[in-house]
Motif scaffolding. Structure first.
Motif, PDB file in Angstrom:
ATOM      1  N   PRO A 161      -5.680 -21.365  20.155  1.00  0.00           N
ATOM      2  CA  PRO A 161      -5.932 -20.376  18.795  1.00  0.00           C
ATOM      3  C   PRO A 161      -5.548 -20.827  17.708  1.00  0.00           C
ATOM      4  O   PRO A 161      -6.246 -20.592  16.671  1.00  0.00           O
ATOM      5  CB  PRO A 161      -5.055 -19.118  19.385  1.00  0.00           C
ATOM      6  N   ALA A 162      -4.537 -21.580  17.413  1.00  0.00           N
ATOM      7  CA  ALA A 162      -4.018 -22.301  16.138  1.00  0.00           C
ATOM      8  C   ALA A 162      -5.135 -22.994  15.611  1.00  0.00           C
ATOM      9  O   ALA A 162      -5.402 -23.095  14.242  1.00  0.00           O
ATOM     10  CB  ALA A 162      -2.788 -22.727  16.286  1.00  0.00           C
ATOM     11  N   THR A 163      -5.790 -23.986  16.420  1.00  0.00           N
ATOM     12  CA  THR A 163      -6.691 -24.709  15.928  1.00  0.00           C
ATOM     13  C   THR A 163      -8.151 -23.931  15.719  1.00  0.00           C
ATOM     14  O   THR A 163      -8.897 -24.394  14.599  1.00  0.00           O
ATOM     15  CB  THR A 163      -7.070 -25.870  17.102  1.00  0.00           C
ATOM     16  N   PHE A 164      -8.394 -23.232  16.353  1.00  0.00           N
ATOM     17  CA  PHE A 164      -9.751 -22.337  16.232  1.00  0.00           C
ATOM     18  C   PHE A 164      -9.383 -21.618  14.799  1.00  0.00           C
ATOM     19  O   PHE A 164     -10.542 -21.545  13.994  1.00  0.00           O
ATOM     20  CB  PHE A 164      -9.850 -21.297  17.370  1.00  0.00           C
ATOM     21  N   ALA A 165      -8.139 -21.038  14.459  1.00  0.00           N
ATOM     22  CA  ALA A 165      -8.135 -20.348  13.395  1.00  0.00           C
ATOM     23  C   ALA A 165      -8.372 -21.117  12.045  1.00  0.00           C
ATOM     24  O   ALA A 165      -8.857 -20.974  10.956  1.00  0.00           O
ATOM     25  CB  ALA A 165      -6.619 -19.700  13.203  1.00  0.00           C
ATOM     26  N   VAL A 251     -17.368 -18.691  22.006  1.00  0.00           N
ATOM     27  CA  VAL A 251     -16.710 -19.229  23.275  1.00  0.00           C
ATOM     28  C   VAL A 251     -15.332 -19.318  22.590  1.00  0.00           C
ATOM     29  O   VAL A 251     -14.198 -19.215  23.529  1.00  0.00           O
ATOM     30  CB  VAL A 251     -17.330 -20.345  23.767  1.00  0.00           C
ATOM     31  N   ALA A 252     -15.265 -20.027  21.731  1.00  0.00           N
ATOM     32  CA  ALA A 252     -13.739 -20.464  21.195  1.00  0.00           C
ATOM     33  C   ALA A 252     -12.955 -19.184  20.896  1.00  0.00           C
ATOM     34  O   ALA A 252     -11.774 -19.180  21.154  1.00  0.00           O
ATOM     35  CB  ALA A 252     -13.896 -21.357  19.786  1.00  0.00           C
ATOM     36  N   ALA A 253     -13.566 -18.084  20.415  1.00  0.00           N
ATOM     37  CA  ALA A 253     -12.673 -16.941  20.136  1.00  0.00           C
ATOM     38  C   ALA A 253     -12.282 -16.323  21.564  1.00  0.00           C
ATOM     39  O   ALA A 253     -11.160 -15.885  21.696  1.00  0.00           O
ATOM     40  CB  ALA A 253     -13.516 -15.898  19.389  1.00  0.00           C
ATOM     41  N   LEU A 254     -13.144 -16.154  22.528  1.00  0.00           N
ATOM     42  CA  LEU A 254     -12.815 -15.605  23.819  1.00  0.00           C
ATOM     43  C   LEU A 254     -11.633 -16.471  24.308  1.00  0.00           C
ATOM     44  O   LEU A 254     -10.537 -15.943  24.896  1.00  0.00           O
ATOM     45  CB  LEU A 254     -13.951 -15.744  24.836  1.00  0.00           C
ATOM     46  N   LEU A 255     -11.777 -17.942  24.316  1.00  0.00           N
ATOM     47  CA  LEU A 255     -10.698 -18.869  24.867  1.00  0.00           C
ATOM     48  C   LEU A 255      -9.324 -18.745  24.212  1.00  0.00           C
ATOM     49  O   LEU A 255      -8.330 -18.866  24.706  1.00  0.00           O
ATOM     50  CB  LEU A 255     -11.093 -20.130  24.861  1.00  0.00           C
TER      51      LEU A 255
END
Length: 351
Positions: A161-165, A251-255
């Motif tokens: 989640p840190a990378t996605f943010a 997809v990245a948000a759900l993961l």
């Protein structure tokens, strides 16, 4: 012939690797190089963003690969008679009043059948092996998570989640604007109404009422992309509504949400000195199983009180033990004899 569950987990692994590599390409090249660098002309920001995103995604790839294939894949198995009188082991919980060590009696064809099971060891039916200090089997990894790999597992859960943010931060205003535009287009487009909004199945399939609107917005993206007549240009994937970007971010948000929930659950377990198996397994007070506290060289006694978790050493010692472990453990970790809850030992000693 491999088990169907193992085949399914291999497919999941391939899907996760595909998402990581495609996300890496999109973040570094489409956002970092094309949009920030070539379209906006922000060379310095483009360089910093691309380097940071690549470093973060490379760590995610390394952590995920390690958890899937490299770490703790071979369990520590011993024959019961290999425990000599000189072997150091402390008090333990046993199902036998004589203190007999348990042996694995599951799956006769497995390599661990009939071999000694140290305390907190569990036989994983998916992997077909006993795992020392077992926590749970993760289908997303196709491998077991143990106390030896838990530190790496938590690092992976937090890094996702840190990378996605970090990836979505510079493009969030554009993505939100595109979603609002696609929603309006989807509601006003006759074709979308025909194939989706007016179809009864849109309320049932693709996630129910919530998924209905997500799929409708995706169709709005498709309509906008089909009606676009301008030629492609660097940064268009961010500057204009682009369906692959919506899919990737969704997809990245759900993961990321899934990883955060798992992270919080495992933080709770580490604090309380409990594994996932021990959390979901019925406690002794809810079962008819009689447990015995075995102290080498002392009298055996029945575990009389189950209000204490067997392996909870207090939150400070639990976290101290957690941080003492290496981030990347050896493939064949040494036999770990778990320490029992001091309060459990004290109560049963005095009764």
């Amino acid at each position: 012939m491999p088990k169907p569950q193992v085949v399914g987990e291999k497919i999941i692994q391939c899907a996760v690797f595909a998402i990581i590599f495609y996300g890496w390409y999109f973040a570094a090249y489409e956002i970092g190089v094309n949009w920030l660098g070539r379209f906006l002309g922000q060379t310095t920001q483009s360089l910093i963003y691309t380097v940071l995103v690549s470093l973060a995604l490379s760590r995610i790839l390394y952590f995920y690969t390690s958890l899937c294939f490299l770490v703790d894949h071979t369990p520590s198995l011993f024959n019961a008679d290999s425990l000599s009188e000189n072997t150091e082991y402390g008090p333990y919980i046993s199902k036998s009043s004589t203190g007999l060590f348990e042996a694995c009696m599951k799956e006769e064809h497995s390599s661990c059948f009939g071999k000694f099971k140290p305390p907190r060891t569990h036989h994983c039916r998916t992997c077909g092996e006993c795992r020392n200090a077992w926590d749970h089997h993760c289908p997303w990894l196709g491998n077991c998570v143990t106390q030896h790999t838990l530190k790496l597992f938590l690092a992976f859960l937090l890094l996702v989640p840190a990378t996605f943010a970090c990836i979505i931060y510079p493009i969030y205003p554009y993505l939100y604007s595109h979603i609002c535009r696609a929603k309006d287009v989807a509601w006003s487009n006759e074709w979308v109404h025909t194939v989706w909004w007016n179809w009864w199945g849109s309320w049932i399939f693709f996630g129910g009422p919530v998924g209905r609107y997500v799929a409708g917005i995706a169709l709005g993206f498709k309509v906008i992309m089909d009606e676009r007549s301008a030629p492609d240009y660097p940064g268009m994937a961010v500057q204009e509504p682009y369906l692959p970007l919506l899919f990737l971010c969704g997809v990245a948000a759900l993961l990321s949400v899934f990883c955060l929930v798992l992270f919080a659950f495992n933080i709770r377990n580490v604090t309380l000195g409990e594994s996932s198996l021990e959390f979901f397994r019925p406690t002794p007070r809810d079962s008819e199983q009689v447990l015995y506290l075995i102290r080498p060289g002392e009298t055996t006694c029945t575990v009389r009180d189950t209000r204490w978790r067997h392996y909870d050493l207090g939150w400070k010692r639990n976290w101290g033990s957690f941080f003492e472990r290496p981030l990347i453990p050896p493939r064949k970790p040494a036999l770990e004899w778990p320490l029992l809850n001091p309060m459990l030992l004290h109560f049963n000693k005095n009764h």
